[in-house]
Write a protein that holds these residues in place. Structure first.
Motif: not given
Ligand code: UDP
Length: 235
Positions: A211-217
């Motif tokens: 999910x977007x955690x891959x982008x956030x982190x």
């Protein structure tokens, strides 16, 4: 596109256009991604296509389970026709597992199961950074009555009761997610989108974020993760 009218609103991830009918709108899903109250910006290739198709699947599934949504039909790769709602400025977050802001705020370990699921309200206001609020705050702000908040909380729990097992069947753990609701002809409908931008999904065999955690982190393989979620959801 048939009946596509002027741009009514542009948000961080979507544009909203007028539709042929005044009580409907067209959502156009962009590839733009933001995080940390828009301090971090970027692009996730074909995110708009994934989020549109995934939201379609989720809204159809929820409708089958008697949950009323704004969804009418997906009209193209990036466009969805919906009922035109007045959004309630509350982000309703449901949590099955500790992650993100909850881990930070309460000092709990990421990955701790939450049983039964909890629901949180955030006041949708970019200039305030979407603060966590309780029922009294929302009443003070004249955002929602206790009866409306009860309805939102119950709806959110019903959505979770459908989505959690659906994702588990597809080997994804539904960690948490954010919902938005809106009023249409005096009726409360589930609105916005349900996608890897608004859900945390962990692969059940590897524990990896999809999910977007891959982008956030900055975890890499963002596009691949979004495509894999879409494949499992429709597969
Ligand atoms: N979320 C969202 N939009 C927001 C804030 C949160 O879609 O503006 C989603 C987020 O993707 C996660 C859940 O809501 O699935 C809970 O997010 P959290 O409060 O942990 O905040 P974050 O860690 O994303 O800052």
């Amino acid at each position: 596109m048939d009946g596509m009218g002027p741009l009514l609103y542009e948000g961080k991830a979507k544009k909203i256009f007028a539709a042929a009918r005044p009580d409907q709108v067209v959502h156009y899903f962009k590839d733009d991604a933001t995080a940390f109250n828009a301090e971090k910006r970027g692009t996730i290739l074909d995110k708009g296509v994934v989020n549109n198709r995934m939201s379609e699947r989720m809204f159809r599934l929820l409708e089958e389970h008697g949950i009323h949504t704004h969804f009418i039909e997906r009209i193209s790769e990036r466009e969805m026709l919906t009922k035109k709602v007045t959004i309630v400025p509350v982000e309703v977050v449901v949590r099955n597992v500790v992650a993100g802001s909850l881990a930070k705020r309460l000092g709990l370990s990421v990955g701790t199961a939450i049983q039964p699921a909890i629901v949180e309200f955030y006041y949708k206001d970019d200039s305030l950074g979407d603060p966590l609020v309780n029922d009294d705050h929302l009443r003070l702000l004249n955002v929602a009555t206790p009866a409306v908040l009860r309805e939102l909380r119950e709806s959110a729990q019903r959505v979770n009761a459908v989505l959690k097992p659906f994702m588990a069947d597809r080997k994804m753990q539904l960690v948490d997610f954010k919902l938005e609701f809106g009023v249409y002809h005096n009726k409360m409908l589930l609105a916005d989108e349900i996608s890897p931008d608004t859900c945390r999904l962990w692969d059940m065999s590897t524990g990896e974020s999809m999910d977007k955690d891959r982008f956030r982190q900055d975890m890499g393989k963002i596009e691949e993760a979004y495509q894999e979620v879409l494949k499992r959801v429709w597969g």
